[in-house]
Design an enzyme around this catalytic site. Structure first.
Site, mmCIF file in Angstrom:
data_model
loop_
_atom_site.group_PDB
_atom_site.id
_atom_site.type_symbol
_atom_site.label_atom_id
_atom_site.label_comp_id
_atom_site.label_asym_id
_atom_site.label_seq_id
_atom_site.Cartn_x
_atom_site.Cartn_y
_atom_site.Cartn_z
ATOM 1 N N ARG A 127 -3.392 -0.605 5.453
ATOM 2 C CA ARG A 127 -3.978 -1.699 4.670
ATOM 3 C C ARG A 127 -3.053 -2.901 4.497
ATOM 4 N NH1 ARG A 127 -5.296 2.105 -0.278
ATOM 5 N NH2 ARG A 127 -3.375 2.984 0.587
ATOM 6 N N ASP A 154 -8.195 3.949 1.146
ATOM 7 C CA ASP A 154 -7.233 4.280 2.193
ATOM 8 C C ASP A 154 -7.994 4.768 3.429
ATOM 9 O OD1 ASP A 154 -5.235 5.231 3.774
ATOM 10 O OD2 ASP A 154 -4.234 6.371 2.189
ATOM 11 N N CYS A 187 0.864 -1.187 0.000
ATOM 12 C CA CYS A 187 0.000 0.000 0.000
ATOM 13 C C CYS A 187 0.897 1.233 0.000
ATOM 14 C CB CYS A 187 -0.983 -0.031 1.182
ATOM 15 S SG CYS A 187 -0.213 0.034 2.807
HETATM 16 P P1 4NP Z 1 -1.824 2.840 4.083
HETATM 17 O O1 4NP Z 1 -2.435 4.224 4.648
HETATM 18 O O2 4NP Z 1 -1.261 3.159 2.715
HETATM 19 O O3 4NP Z 1 -3.000 1.928 4.010
HETATM 20 O O4 4NP Z 1 -0.760 2.414 5.074
HETATM 21 C C1 4NP Z 1 -1.678 5.390 4.755
HETATM 22 C C2 4NP Z 1 -0.918 5.592 5.879
HETATM 23 C C3 4NP Z 1 -0.189 6.766 6.006
HETATM 24 C C4 4NP Z 1 -0.217 7.706 5.001
HETATM 25 C C5 4NP Z 1 -0.962 7.482 3.860
HETATM 26 C C6 4NP Z 1 -1.689 6.311 3.744
HETATM 27 N N1 4NP Z 1 0.527 8.924 5.149
HETATM 28 O O5 4NP Z 1 0.377 9.805 4.289
HETATM 29 O O6 4NP Z 1 1.301 9.064 6.093
#
Ligand code: 4NP
Length: 163
Positions: free
Chosen positions: A23, A131, A17
């Site tokens: 995720r 997300d 991800c």
């Molecule tokens: P992930 O969610 O891609 O599902 O882990 C996110 C976690 C952090 C961030 C973006 C998406 N961030 O911008 O820090």
């Protein structure tokens, strides 16, 4: 001791991800819970580097724990071009992860088949796992349900193809 020739090479699956805290660690934990660790290795990574070395988001840890999937020991790492060689399959959570991953493949030797994880549930429809980072616990529960359904199908297929 088992002779080298009889040792089974594990099938390696990578979940990807953006941040590797919401995720993909959940997807890793869910799929690993449905597979024999002697035959399969599951890992996860993020295309971004903000959370390298960090544990999963506490909301992902909580929703996993509620379903007896424990991911608190996992730590974030960034996806690299060498992952194409190291893994047999790479599942990405959304279309932006797919573009970011495929952009790196151009320069890498690749063994891995790359696909969006919800392709198994909605073939040809390019459906994203949304997300949940800026959402609430209900969004994490929805993500869990989607990933659990997808991982059930993936595990069924992997378990039959290695029998
Ligand atoms: P992930 O969610 O891609 O599902 O882990 C996110 C976690 C952090 C961030 C973006 C998406 N961030 O911008 O820090």
């Amino acid at each position: 001791m088992i002779p080298k020739s009889q040792k089974m090479k594990k099938t390696k699956i990578l979940m990807v991800c953006l941040g590797n805290i919401c995720r993909s660690p959940l997807a890793e934990g869910i799929l690993a819970s449905k597979l024999d660790p002697a035959l399969f290795e599951v890992d996860s990574a993020g295309t971004g580097n903000w959370h390298v070395g960090n544990p999963p988001d506490k909301r992902s840890i909580a929703v996993g724990k509620a379903h007896d999937v424990h991911i608190d020991h996992l730590r974030g790492r960034q996806f690299t071009a060498s992952d194409f060689k190291a893994f047999d399959r790479i599942y990405v959570m959304d279309s932006s992860n797919l573009s970011n991953v495929l952009a790196l493949r151009e320069t890498a030797t690749s063994n891995a088949a790359v696909s969006m994880i919800l392709e198994v549930l909605f073939p040809g429809e390019n459906v994203d796992v949304p997300d949940p980072y800026y959402g609430g616990s209900i969004d994490f529960e929805r993500v869990y349900d989607m990933l659990d359904q997808a991982c059930t199908l993936i595990a069924d297929e992997l378990n039959t193809s290695t029998n």
